[in-house]
Design a protein around this motif. Structure first.
Motif, short mmCIF file in Angstrom:
data_model
loop_
_atom_site.label_atom_id
_atom_site.label_comp_id
_atom_site.label_asym_id
_atom_site.label_seq_id
_atom_site.Cartn_x
_atom_site.Cartn_y
_atom_site.Cartn_z
N UNK A 217 19.88 11.38 4.97
CA UNK A 217 19.61 12.60 5.36
C UNK A 217 18.29 13.33 4.60
N UNK A 218 18.47 12.97 3.14
CA UNK A 218 17.33 13.44 2.34
C UNK A 218 15.91 12.83 2.60
N UNK B 15 -1.17 12.17 0.37
CA UNK B 15 -0.29 11.70 1.37
C UNK B 15 0.02 10.20 1.26
N UNK B 16 -0.95 9.52 0.90
CA UNK B 16 -0.56 7.94 0.52
C UNK B 16 0.51 7.90 -0.48
N UNK B 17 0.57 8.72 -1.62
CA UNK B 17 1.35 8.44 -2.72
C UNK B 17 2.94 8.87 -2.13
N UNK B 18 2.84 9.86 -1.48
CA UNK B 18 4.20 10.37 -0.72
C UNK B 18 4.57 9.46 0.32
N UNK B 19 3.78 8.70 0.80
CA UNK B 19 4.20 7.74 1.95
C UNK B 19 5.14 6.45 1.16
N UNK B 20 4.39 6.22 0.05
CA UNK B 20 4.61 5.04 -0.73
C UNK B 20 6.23 5.40 -1.35
N UNK B 21 6.16 6.62 -2.00
CA UNK B 21 7.37 7.00 -2.68
C UNK B 21 8.62 7.02 -1.50
N UNK B 22 8.04 7.38 -0.29
CA UNK B 22 9.47 7.37 0.70
C UNK B 22 9.74 6.02 1.22
N UNK B 23 8.81 5.12 1.06
CA UNK B 23 9.00 3.59 1.42
C UNK B 23 9.99 3.17 0.28
N UNK B 24 9.78 3.45 -1.07
CA UNK B 24 10.50 3.12 -2.16
C UNK B 24 11.88 3.58 -2.15
N UNK B 25 12.16 4.84 -1.60
CA UNK B 25 13.29 5.44 -1.31
C UNK B 25 13.97 4.67 -0.43
N UNK B 26 13.52 4.34 0.75
CA UNK B 26 14.11 3.66 1.94
C UNK B 26 14.72 2.37 1.17
N UNK B 27 13.93 1.68 0.39
CA UNK B 27 14.36 0.34 -0.15
C UNK B 27 15.57 0.47 -1.04
N UNK C 72 10.95 12.93 5.47
CA UNK C 72 9.73 12.41 6.44
C UNK C 72 9.33 13.65 7.50
N UNK C 73 10.24 14.26 7.88
CA UNK C 73 10.11 15.61 8.73
C UNK C 73 9.04 16.46 8.14
N UNK C 74 8.81 16.72 6.96
CA UNK C 74 8.15 17.50 5.99
C UNK C 74 6.79 16.70 5.51
N UNK C 75 6.62 15.58 6.22
CA UNK C 75 5.29 14.82 5.63
C UNK C 75 4.24 15.68 5.96
N UNK C 76 4.00 16.16 7.24
CA UNK C 76 2.82 16.90 7.55
C UNK C 76 2.63 18.02 6.68
N UNK C 77 3.51 18.55 5.73
CA UNK C 77 3.22 19.57 5.07
C UNK C 77 2.39 19.16 3.65
N UNK C 78 2.26 17.62 3.50
CA UNK C 78 1.80 17.16 2.22
C UNK C 78 0.42 17.28 2.17
N UNK C 79 -0.19 17.65 0.99
CA UNK C 79 -1.52 17.57 0.80
C UNK C 79 -2.11 16.25 1.29
N UNK C 80 -3.39 16.05 1.75
CA UNK C 80 -4.12 14.96 2.28
C UNK C 80 -4.53 14.01 1.05
N UNK C 81 -4.63 14.46 -0.22
CA UNK C 81 -4.81 13.79 -1.45
C UNK C 81 -3.71 13.06 -1.97
#
Length: 311
Positions: free
Chosen positions: A210-211, A227-239, A216-225
């Motif tokens: 759920x978290x 964005x890549x770090x946030x995506x990587x963190x989400x992948x790590x969280x998934x793993x 992921x739903x709020x990913x579009x609110x992430x600052x462009x600078x």
């Protein structure tokens, strides 16, 4: 924001396991200590001892079919619980690491909305835990006071067990009775608290999903600078979630197999035993509560397992 304490939800569950010697405090595992000594006495003298004595008695009552059916039912229930206890103690190091993983930063809810999002799953676990506890208490109480309610026999014990000594004398009878009472309480506490701990692990996996989905739903609110770090963190969280789920499965896979196999046979034996009893017999109500207890056991695994699959 204050850190979220995942273990607060299951604190009663952990406390119950600690009481019967199945949960060393904090992040400790079993080592040379007074608690480990207490755990050894609890498991061997109260849980294993009663199971072994009942198993011996099982071979002594083969001439009485109804008595044999009842003894088989009790022995199967206790054997299943002892298997759970053995696997639980054996995997204590893994379980402590899973609890430590929950406290890591990556598993923390990041906002008040996420805390509200996971609240329903945590509350559902608490409700089912309370229902499970309530379902087991009548059966436990009736089994303990059954010899008092049934005055047809002298020196009767809650369970028909073989002893290498004569129990029909005082204070031997009273001491043996007390031993059975403590053993029954410990075995039942171990049974439903290990089951609910397993359900809690499933509940945690679902809550982390759920978290992750909310992030992921709020990913579009992430600052462009960032964005890549946030995506990587989400992948790590998934793993991390997948790793947590895999380790949890390694712990309870065999327990689930044994539970479903034993529960099928137990329900059949209990219902068969109920058919042979009169509704005025005190044991009729005891076995009726046993059926409810077993059904709640199966329900918890099915409910939380389905929640994980869906999420």
């Amino acid at each position: 924001m204050e850190r979220f304490d995942w273990k607060a939800t299951i604190k009663v569950n952990i406390f119950s396991l600690w009481i019967i010697g199945l949960w060393p405090k904090d992040d400790d595992i079993y080592k040379l200590s007074f608690y480990s000594l207490y755990a050894t006495i609890s498991v061997i003298f109260f849980m294993d001892c009663l199971g072994i004595l009942q198993l011996i008695n099982l071979f002594l009552v083969y001439s009485d079919f109804e008595e044999l059916t009842e003894m088989t039912l009790i022995c199967m229930s206790e054997s299943l619980t002892l298997i759970k206890v053995y696997i639980f103690v054996k995997n204590m190091d893994l379980l402590k690491k899973l609890m430590a993983t929950l406290d890591s930063d990556i598993f923390q809810p990041k906002s008040l909305n996420q805390r509200m999002l996971i609240a329903s799953a945590l509350n559902n676990w608490k409700i089912i835990y309370n229902v499970f506890s309530i379902a087991g208490r009548p059966a436990r109480c009736l089994w303990i006071i059954l010899p008092v309610l049934d005055g047809s026999k002298d020196f009767q014990l809650p369970m028909v067990v073989w002893y290498p000594y004569d129990i029909k004398s005082s204070p031997v009878y009273e001491i043996t009775y007390l031993h059975q009472v403590i053993s029954i309480c410990f075995i039942l506490i171990a049974a439903y608290n290990i089951d609910m701990f397993i359900s809690a692990l499933m509940m945690y996996v679902g809550a982390q999903c759920d978290i992750l989905c909310d992030n992921l739903r709020n990913l579009n609110e992430t600052n462009s600078g960032n964005f890549n770090k946030t995506v990587i963190d989400l992948i790590k969280h998934h793993k991390k979630i997948l790793s947590f789920a895999k380790n949890s499965n390694n712990f309870f896979n065999f327990i689930l197999l044994a539970q479903f196999f034993a529960s099928t046979l137990l329900i059949a034996l209990v219902i068969f035993r109920l058919v042979l009893m009169s509704s005025t017999n005190t044991r009729f109500y005891t076995f009726s509560f046993v059926v409810v207890f077993i059904m709640v056991q199966i329900f918890t695994y099915c409910w939380f397992g389905n929640e994980v699959e869906v999420k």
